[in-house]
Design an enzyme around this catalytic site. Structure first.
Site, mmCIF file in Angstrom:
data_model
loop_
_atom_site.group_PDB
_atom_site.id
_atom_site.type_symbol
_atom_site.label_atom_id
_atom_site.label_comp_id
_atom_site.label_asym_id
_atom_site.label_seq_id
_atom_site.Cartn_x
_atom_site.Cartn_y
_atom_site.Cartn_z
ATOM 1 N N CYS A 166 0.798 -1.233 0.000
ATOM 2 C CA CYS A 166 0.000 0.000 0.000
ATOM 3 C C CYS A 166 0.827 1.277 0.000
ATOM 4 O O CYS A 166 0.268 2.373 -0.056
ATOM 5 C CB CYS A 166 -0.944 -0.017 1.196
ATOM 6 N N HIS B 21 -2.702 7.701 6.436
ATOM 7 C CA HIS B 21 -2.946 6.389 5.823
ATOM 8 C C HIS B 21 -4.325 5.892 6.255
ATOM 9 O O HIS B 21 -5.106 5.441 5.429
ATOM 10 C CB HIS B 21 -1.838 5.419 6.208
ATOM 11 N N HIS C 280 -9.878 1.937 0.544
ATOM 12 C CA HIS C 280 -8.430 1.715 0.515
ATOM 13 C C HIS C 280 -8.078 1.187 -0.867
ATOM 14 O O HIS C 280 -8.398 0.045 -1.210
ATOM 15 C CB HIS C 280 -8.024 0.723 1.598
#
Length: 413
Positions: free
Chosen positions: A170, A299, A333
């Protein structure tokens, strides 16, 4: 580091195509998440009960004839995102100044074209000897590698400089900024196309669900009730160029920090050491102080461990005036595309002065604040001009990246 001019930037997400669609949805508080409707046929019968950030229009994208042999969901989204916000025109201008050999391609992805690999396995055929083989239309080895994305964009743009695909989960499309900055600083190239693309597929949805990380509800970043993430897909790009004029009005990429704490394969360090190292390094490389950062895009995946650890790291580094929020309640996400998408959100905060809060609260709109969150974690939006913005992207295995952006010499355009 010497700052780099950002000549163009864009994102295509569940909120729409291009940065105006992103900005309008952020300001309106309109989420792009919807109940999981991904998959057809047998896949539809096995859908997870969750919410996803799906990009509309991918199924209708037709690649140019000379790229049709590279067709897959991920490359269609890569092509769709390339058409937005003057990216191709900006590339043409860079080629005119520097030549195609002096422009790098550095892209991030997590799963790349694995959806095509899944399809190939479900449609296995038999050769003359009876051995299983992929169907003819998917018998393209490069399509089934992580570099499928980089190869496609290189073919689509005609650039001839270094072409790199970064796959660090990620943090992938945040780390591309650092890689490009190093290539430019070393004199290998004069400019770079950076970005990332990741699309939904069975491996993503069921893989994260197997880890117990997927929520059945829209995600709740930093809320005390959070119980997991909402997965999404997205694509985005930015054009970076060596900055030769300090009076250049273009926004700037001016700092990066990377760390690899390697605490656990899928769990961050409990004290946020790697996250704090990356943020501190980015700020130092940008030549600013923590208090100079006006907005931080966190994040903030809405998993219990990630948000707690990130909040601790932020509270240990920044003062109380920082406005920090997660935008995953809007787009989900997006995995390997999260770095570029959320960098675009940070750049929009610089350009337009709108600092987003967070989505995903109950019908009353009232969050339940986690005691682990310091005052930097903001649920409400704000409107004010800022000089610097940051983005955090943290990946599995402790692959952490933080980026710092700044307004150009003449402020917002």
């Amino acid at each position: 580091m010497a700052p780099l001019a950002i000549r163009a930037y864009t994102a295509t997400t569940a909120l729409g195509h291009g940065r105006d669609a992103q900005a309008e949805a952020l300001r309106a508080g309109r989420s792009g998440l919807r109940r999981n409707d991904f998959g057809e046929g047998a896949a539809a019968d096995a859908r997870l009960e969750t919410w996803i950030g799906r990009v509309d229009g991918i199924e209708d994208v037709a690649l140019p004839a000379d790229l049709a042999h590279l067709d897959c969901r991920n490359n269609r989204l890569a092509w769709l995102a390339l058409q937005q916000d003057g990216i191709l025109d900006g590339l043409a201008a860079l080629r005119a100044r520097h030549g195609a050999d002096r422009i790098a391609i550095v892209l991030g992805t997590s799963t790349s074209s694995i959806g095509a690999s899944e399809e190939a396995y479900t449609r296995l055929e038999r050769d003359d000897a009876g051995a299983p083989v992929f169907p003819a239309d998917l018998r393209r080895p490069l399509l089934h590698t992580p570099h499928s994305l980089g190869h496609f964009v290189q073919r689509a743009t005609g650039l001839r400089g270094p072409c790199v695909t970064v796959a660090t989960a990620c943090s992938s499309s945040a780390k591309v900024f650092a890689q490009a900055a190093r290539l430019i600083a070393a004199g290998v190239v004069d400019a770079a196309l950076v970005g990332g693309v990741d699309t939904l597929c069975g491996s993503v949805l069921f893989g994260f669900n197997a880890l117990g990380l997927v929520s059945q509800h829209p995600c709740l970043p930093f809320d005390a009730r959070r119980d997991g993430l909402s997965l999404g897909e997205a694509g985005g790009y930015a054009l970076l160029e060596r900055l030769d004029d300090i009076d250049d009005p273009a926004p700037r990429f001016c700092g990066y920090g990377e760390s690899s704490d390697a605490h656990h394969m899928s769990t961050p360090h409990p004290e946020g050491l790697g996250a704090r190292m990356a943020m501190a390094e980015a700020i130092a490389r940008a030549g600013i102080a923590p208090d100079d950062v006006g907005y931080l895009n966190l994040h903030g995946t809405a998993t219990p461990a990630n948000d707690t650890v990130e909040a601790l790291a932020v509270r240990g580094l920044f003062g109380n005036d920082l406005h920090a929020s997660s935008t995953k309640g809007w787009v989900g996400h997006t995995l390997g595309a999260a770095g570029i998408v959320e960098s675009v959100f940070a750049l929009l905060a610089l350009e337009r002065g709108f600092l987003p809060g967070m989505l995903g609260n109950d019908a009353s709109g009232a969050p339940q604040r986690d005691p682990a969150c310091g005052p930097q974690i903001r649920f409400d939006a704000a409107q004010r001009e800022i000089r610097h913005a940051m983005n955090n992207s943290f990946g599995f295995g402790g692959n952490n990246a933080s980026l710092v952006f700044a307004r150009g010499a003449q402020g917002p355009r």
